[in-house]
Design an enzyme around this catalytic site. Structure first.
Site, PDB file in Angstrom:
ATOM      1  N   ARG A 103      16.214  46.446  34.781  1.00  0.00           N
ATOM      2  CA  ARG A 103      15.461  45.395  35.173  1.00  0.00           C
ATOM      3  C   ARG A 103      14.021  46.161  35.456  1.00  0.00           C
ATOM      4  NH1 ARG A 103      19.764  42.058  38.593  1.00  0.00           N
ATOM      5  NH2 ARG A 103      20.035  40.561  37.142  1.00  0.00           N
TER       6      ARG A 103
ATOM      7  N   GLU B  93      17.902  38.694  31.351  1.00  0.00           N
ATOM      8  CA  GLU B  93      18.264  39.890  32.577  1.00  0.00           C
ATOM      9  C   GLU B  93      18.147  39.494  34.127  1.00  0.00           C
ATOM     10  OE1 GLU B  93      17.345  43.984  31.684  1.00  0.00           O
ATOM     11  OE2 GLU B  93      17.024  43.364  29.517  1.00  0.00           O
ATOM     12  N   GLY B  94      18.245  38.124  34.309  1.00  0.00           N
ATOM     13  CA  GLY B  94      17.999  37.326  35.486  1.00  0.00           C
ATOM     14  C   GLY B  94      16.697  36.690  35.657  1.00  0.00           C
TER      15      GLY B  94
END
Length: 389
Positions: A243, A364-365
């Site tokens: 992230r 990824e979110g």
């Protein structure tokens, strides 16, 4: 090393990466077919030793690589990041046999990896995965001789980068129903397994992204990454490392847009002077620069915290991704506005960045998920302090 300071060697290395990306990687990227894996580009990343560094570098080095490549060639950055994302679970949790078979091929660019987490009904809510891993009895076709029985994977995955052209997939499937994230297992599934099919998806930015279908795909205990029913840890461990580097990718794009804007506004004649002489323009450029630098600092801080094993990594990683991706969207949009119609012409750097910059706020979110993670971690920390000793 303070999070806000880079060593001279690191700064020099970033400059070298930008040059390599512009001179050796961008020409290969331009020859690639949109929507398909560019194997020539992946192989060149391997020859340059960059893919191998995915398994020997820390989170900060990964961020420096991703920002530097993104500045000059977003396709090269994405190819490198997808190799890391798909192969990191093998590196971190794989057996010696799994690592020995796949990691050397990933490092030299001859095997393409993919991270298969998202499903049609389970994107941001990864605990809602529905891909089923249905157990089989001893002696079934999925069991090794005198060994453990296996599972059959049935269901779908979608929005999977490098699908359906990857050579292997890190697949997350539900082995125990009804227990949310606690009943998910990670499997290493080579392409070509019977019952595994895929279709490409036509996306806004020209990356290879597809959907996967699992029709009783056989897997055994030898394909498990980590522990049965503990696959969510594998997924989160991977995402916590990557992230901040998604944020680095965003910072690289923001810096490229900012530099293009500085050059354009310095040359462009308008209203009897240069664009940069207009206060409205100068203030926008200042805002773009301030936000880009702030995002970079937060990315470096999150990556350094990960490397040092500091507390609060999930919160820091979420903050870094959130701030950097939202910042990049703002900076690229402002850059397009200050360039005018020329920035919308197909093939212009900013037209390319405008399409590229949107997706990182989702994958990824999504940004909303990152805010949820941040708030959850803040309240957890507060409650831990308030608990009676």
């Amino acid at each position: 090393m303070p999070a806000f300071s880079l060593e001279p060697e690191q700064i020099a290395w970033c400059g070298e990466l930008r040059t390599l990306a512009a001179e050796r990687l961008r020409p290969l990227a331009e020859k690639g077919e949109p929507g398909h894996v560019n194997r020539a580009l992946v192989a060149e990343l391997g020859r340059l030793g960059l893919l191998g560094r995915l398994f020997t570098s820390g989170a900060l080095d990964l961020c420096l690589m991703r920002e530097s490549l993104a500045y000059a060639c977003t396709e090269a950055e994405t190819a490198l990041a997808l190799q890391g994302l798909g192969a990191h679970p093998v590196h971190a949790c794989g057996t010696p046999a799994q690592r020995g078979r796949w990691l050397p091929k990933v490092a030299d660019g001859t095997a393409v990896a993919a991270f298969a987490l998202t499903e049609p009904g389970a994107g941001s809510d990864a605990g809602a995965l529905e891909l089923r891993a249905e157990p089989e009895s001893e002696g079934s076709v999925t069991a090794e001789p005198d060994g453990p029985a296996g599972w059959r994977l049935t269901g779908e995955k979608c929005w999977i980068s490098n699908a359906p052209e990857a050579d292997f997939y890190t697949v997350f499937a539900r082995t125990t129903p009804g227990v949310g994230a606690r009943g998910v297992t990670a499997f290493l599934v080579p392409a070509g397994r019977p019952g595994l099919t895929g279709t490409a998806l036509d996306m806004l930015s020209p990356h290879p992204i597809g959907a996967l279908g699992f029709d009783a795909v056989p897997v055994t205990a030898d394909d498990v990454l980590g522990e049965v029913d503990r696959g969510f840890r594998v997924a989160m461990g991977t995402l916590n490392q990557f992230r901040p580097s998604v944020g680095a990718f965003a910072v690289g794009m923001a810096q490229a847009a900012l530099d293009a804007t500085l050059a354009h506004t310095s040359r462009r004649d308008a209203f009897g002077g240069k664009l940069k002489d207009l206060q409205a323009v100068a203030h926008q450029v200042a805002e773009m620069a301030m936000r880009t630098d702030a995002a970079r600092l937060m990315v470096h801080a999150a990556a350094t915290a990960y490397d040092e094993g500091a507390p609060g990594v999930p919160r820091r990683a979420a903050m870094a991704k959130l701030l950097a991706t939202e910042t990049a969207q703002y900076v690229v949009d402002r850059a397009v506005q200050l360039h005018g119609a020329r920035a919308l012409r197909r093939g212009h750097l900013l037209e390319h960045l405008y399409r590229e910059v949107r997706a990182p706020r989702i994958y990824e979110g999504a940004s909303e998920v990152q805010r949820g993670i941040i708030a959850k971690e803040l309240y957890r920390d507060m409650e831990a302090v308030e608990e009676p000793q």
